[in-house]
Design an enzyme around this catalytic site. Structure first.
Site, PDB file in Angstrom:
ATOM      1  N   SER A 198      -8.413   9.238  -1.069  1.00  0.00           N
ATOM      2  CA  SER A 198      -9.183   9.700   0.083  1.00  0.00           C
ATOM      3  C   SER A 198      -8.752   9.040   1.391  1.00  0.00           C
ATOM      4  O   SER A 198      -9.179   9.460   2.457  1.00  0.00           O
ATOM      5  CB  SER A 198     -10.683   9.452  -0.127  1.00  0.00           C
ATOM      6  N   LYS A 252     -13.634   2.968   3.031  1.00  0.00           N
ATOM      7  CA  LYS A 252     -13.756   4.081   3.973  1.00  0.00           C
ATOM      8  C   LYS A 252     -13.709   3.562   5.409  1.00  0.00           C
ATOM      9  O   LYS A 252     -13.886   2.369   5.669  1.00  0.00           O
ATOM     10  CB  LYS A 252     -15.082   4.829   3.765  1.00  0.00           C
TER      11      LYS A 252
END
Length: 237
Positions: A158, A196
């Site tokens: 991701s 993230k």
């Protein structure tokens, strides 16, 4: 007394800190990255402004030759230390490495530092929380900053558009706060850890992937605990 803008002040402090630490002024590329500017032309303007105000002097016929003539009044005794955003190099603009390289666990040859690897971290759907120390990795002092560090193996894709790939080792400075835009390890609901980019949206926290295939998670601040901030990356080929 000539007044300095914040950027001028930060650049002057950065140059002074590097001269004090290394005896050599930083390169224009290092200055650009430390102040998070998009081009070297901005550094040229800041250097010119500092020179015109009598704070620095450029020495002719020498590369990277800058001399500090004076600091702002009271700066030497009381100024807050400027913490640069990045140092030279890096895999992408999204991985910014702090300037001062220090660690509490130097190896005997002083050429590298030992960082504990604390298991795997998900760059995708969150998996398990940070585990116990599994082994260690040695890294160059240029890849870390002051403070305590740990490393995690990346699992998932991701963050690929930030240059972070499945199987990479990310090195993080242990801290419980972060600025919007930082890449962090976030612990969600005390049980899920994920890598993230952090964005603040009002009172909420958004955990943003660097891959359009993954959705951004928006959570209340009480559900998210910052565990560390990305400072560098180790990749094996």
């Amino acid at each position: 007394m000539a007044m300095l803008t914040r950027k001028q002040h930060d650049l002057l402090c950065f140059i002074q800190d590097r001269l004090t630490a290394n005896g050599v002024p930083p390169s224009f590329e290092e200055m650009k990255e430390a102040l998070d500017l998009k081009s070297k032309s901005g550094i040229h303007r800041l250097i010119t402004a500092l020179e015109e105000r009598g704070f620095i002097r450029r020495l002719p016929n020498r590369a990277r030759a800058l001399e500090i003539l004076r600091l702002p009044e009271g700066a030497a005794a009381s100024r807050p230390r400027f913490t640069p955003s990045v140092v030279q190099g890096g895999l992408s603009d999204n991985k910014k490495q702090p300037v001062k390289a220090m660690s509490s666990k130097p190896l005997q040859d002083s050429a590298a530092y030992s960082i504990p690897v604390m298991g795997r971290i998900a760059a995708g759907t969150p998996i398990s929380a940070i585990q116990d120390h599994t082994h260690s990795v040695t890294v160059s002092p240029d890849l870390i900053s002051s403070g305590e560090h740990f490393a995690l193996e990346v699992k998932g894709d991701s963050m690929v558009e930030a240059g972070i790939l499945d199987g990479d080792l990310v090195v993080l400075r242990r801290q419980d706060t972060a600025n919007t835009g930082d890449i962090v390890v976030a612990l969600i609901d005390d049980e899920e850890a994920t890598l993230k980019r952090l964005r603040r949206r009002g009172s909420s926290i958004a955990l943003e992937a660097a891959n359009p295939a993954y959705e951004t998670r928006v959570l209340g601040p009480d559900r998210v605990k910052i565990q560390g901030k990305l400072v560098s990356l180790v990749r094996k080929y």
